[in-house]
Design a protein around this motif. Structure first.
Motif, PDB file in Angstrom:
ATOM      1  N   GLN A 186       0.826  -1.210   0.000  1.00 53.32           N
ATOM      2  CA  GLN A 186       0.000   0.000   0.000  1.00 53.32           C
ATOM      3  C   GLN A 186       0.858   1.257   0.000  1.00 53.32           C
ATOM      4  O   GLN A 186       1.800   1.394   0.777  1.00 53.32           O
ATOM      5  CB  GLN A 186      -0.899   0.005   1.240  1.00 53.32           C
ATOM      6  N   GLY A 198      -6.399  -0.928   0.817  1.00 52.14           N
ATOM      7  CA  GLY A 198      -6.480  -2.380   0.950  1.00 52.14           C
ATOM      8  C   GLY A 198      -6.164  -3.047  -0.373  1.00 52.14           C
ATOM      9  O   GLY A 198      -5.453  -2.498  -1.213  1.00 52.14           O
ATOM     10  N   GLU A 199      -6.702  -4.232  -0.578  1.00 54.99           N
ATOM     11  CA  GLU A 199      -6.421  -5.007  -1.776  1.00 54.99           C
ATOM     12  C   GLU A 199      -7.372  -4.625  -2.915  1.00 54.99           C
ATOM     13  O   GLU A 199      -8.443  -4.071  -2.696  1.00 54.99           O
ATOM     14  CB  GLU A 199      -6.579  -6.501  -1.480  1.00 54.99           C
ATOM     15  N   ARG A 218      -4.399   0.995  -9.993  1.00 58.58           N
ATOM     16  CA  ARG A 218      -4.718   1.609  -8.704  1.00 58.58           C
ATOM     17  C   ARG A 218      -4.590   3.129  -8.800  1.00 58.58           C
ATOM     18  O   ARG A 218      -4.728   3.831  -7.806  1.00 58.58           O
ATOM     19  CB  ARG A 218      -3.811   1.042  -7.611  1.00 58.58           C
ATOM     20  N   ASN A 258      -9.653  -8.504  -8.214  1.00 57.67           N
ATOM     21  CA  ASN A 258      -8.568  -9.120  -7.455  1.00 57.67           C
ATOM     22  C   ASN A 258      -8.155 -10.403  -8.156  1.00 57.67           C
ATOM     23  O   ASN A 258      -8.887 -10.923  -9.012  1.00 57.67           O
ATOM     24  CB  ASN A 258      -8.987  -9.409  -6.016  1.00 57.67           C
ATOM     25  N   GLN A 304      -1.258 -11.796  -7.459  1.00 61.16           N
ATOM     26  CA  GLN A 304      -0.959 -10.453  -7.954  1.00 61.16           C
ATOM     27  C   GLN A 304       0.417 -10.388  -8.609  1.00 61.16           C
ATOM     28  O   GLN A 304       0.617  -9.649  -9.577  1.00 61.16           O
ATOM     29  CB  GLN A 304      -1.019  -9.441  -6.809  1.00 61.16           C
ATOM     30  N   LEU A 334     -12.219  -9.663  -0.271  1.00 58.56           N
ATOM     31  CA  LEU A 334     -10.923  -9.479  -0.915  1.00 58.56           C
ATOM     32  C   LEU A 334     -10.685  -8.060  -1.411  1.00 58.56           C
ATOM     33  O   LEU A 334      -9.591  -7.748  -1.862  1.00 58.56           O
ATOM     34  CB  LEU A 334     -10.801 -10.430  -2.119  1.00 58.56           C
ATOM     35  N   TYR A 335     -11.696  -7.201  -1.337  1.00 59.43           N
ATOM     36  CA  TYR A 335     -11.606  -5.891  -1.974  1.00 59.43           C
ATOM     37  C   TYR A 335     -11.557  -4.781  -0.929  1.00 59.43           C
ATOM     38  O   TYR A 335     -12.380  -4.728  -0.011  1.00 59.43           O
ATOM     39  CB  TYR A 335     -12.805  -5.682  -2.903  1.00 59.43           C
ATOM     40  N   GLY A 336     -10.569  -3.891  -1.110  1.00 60.33           N
ATOM     41  CA  GLY A 336     -10.412  -2.774  -0.186  1.00 60.33           C
ATOM     42  C   GLY A 336     -11.481  -1.721  -0.383  1.00 60.33           C
ATOM     43  O   GLY A 336     -12.267  -1.755  -1.334  1.00 60.33           O
TER      44      GLY A 336
END
Length: 276
Positions: free
Chosen positions: A70, A86-87, A105, A191, A195, A224-226
């Motif tokens: 991050q 987050g992810e 991102r 996701n 990665q 799994l998702y920020g």
């Protein structure tokens, strides 16, 4: 043999220097993810040979691995500037019938002249469908659509758009002049099983590969998702102090291997001159 061993060390140090230099060059690139070179030793011997009497034969680059750590969140106060805490990745698609899907991102989004939300490369932000309560109704690839900001209320074209908001769960809400707010989609978060297997495309974009597996889509702030932060951007995760220390270390390694080659050359010259 020592010459070739040291030569492999020079090449490895050069790869390390190149990787660190790329990290330092992108210290201010939005959502950039730093990389780190990994090395392994080279060893070979005959089946009947005593390995205790055989020296190694140098080093090789095992890979240059991305570090999906991050980055620092920087506040911008622009609604369509989005950051993932987050992810997960934003999903974007290039324009056209042969458009390709990529993941990023870098949430510096804006609106083009057709009211589509685009990123810095011109690719359109993808959203998942939602019902009137803001609940996601589909999470497959077929459910992805381009996000287009309306100018007027769909049910009453005489009522104009007043503002747009994005919640932590990625729900995009359109507020109209009559004071009503309607959800128009949910930011499609992606996701992957691995990665590290994502293929870099540049401009802080990645695409899926066999190593990464197919994208799994969902809503922000779930499993799994920020979460999504509106009015903020994720900065590069490069620590300039750490990179400069690594740069010095790589430089020393390069100098040491160059010195080993110089010493090996001097020894060879001494042997050649024995008869004279």
């Amino acid at each position: 043999m020592s010459f070739y061993t040291s030569l492999s060390g020079l090449k490895a140090a050069q790869s390390d220097l190149s990787t660190i230099s790329n990290n330092v060059a992108n210290v201010n690139t939005t959502a950039f993810k730093k990389s780190k070179a990994a090395f392994g030793d080279i060893f070979a011997s005959a089946p009947t040979q005593n390995t205790r009497q055989v020296a190694g034969q140098g080093v090789r680059v095992l890979g240059i691995n991305q570090q999906f750590v991050q980055g620092t969140i920087e506040t911008t106060d622009k609604t369509l500037d989005l950051a993932v805490t987050g992810e997960g990745f934003f999903t974007v698609r290039t324009v056209g019938t042969g458009g390709t899907t990529s993941y990023t991102r870098n949430g510096a989004f804006s609106v083009d002249n057709n009211r589509f939300v685009i990123d810095t490369t011109g690719a359109r932000l993808q959203v998942l469908p939602v019902d009137t309560a803001g609940n996601i109704t589909g999470t497959t690839t077929a459910d992805l659509t381009d996000l287009q900001i309306p100018l007027t209320k769909p049910s009453d074209p005489t009522i104009q758009l007043a503002s747009v908001s994005v919640s932590e769960k990625g729900i995009i809400g359109a507020t109209y002049a009559d004071g009503t707010t309607e959800p128009i989609g949910a930011v499609a978060m992606a996701n992957f099983a691995s990665q590290d297997g994502l293929r870099q495309k540049g401009d802080a974009h990645w695409e899926a590969s066999i190593s990464s597996g197919n994208a799994q889509y969902g809503g922000a702030g779930q499993g799994l998702y920020g979460s999504v932060r509106s009015g903020a951007l994720e900065r590069s995760n490069v620590d300039i102090t750490e990179e400069l220390v690594s740069l010095i270390s790589a430089q020393r390694n390069f100098q040491a291997n160059a010195k080993a080659i110089e010493t090996g050359t001097a020894m060879t010259q001494t042997i050649i001159q024995l008869r004279t």
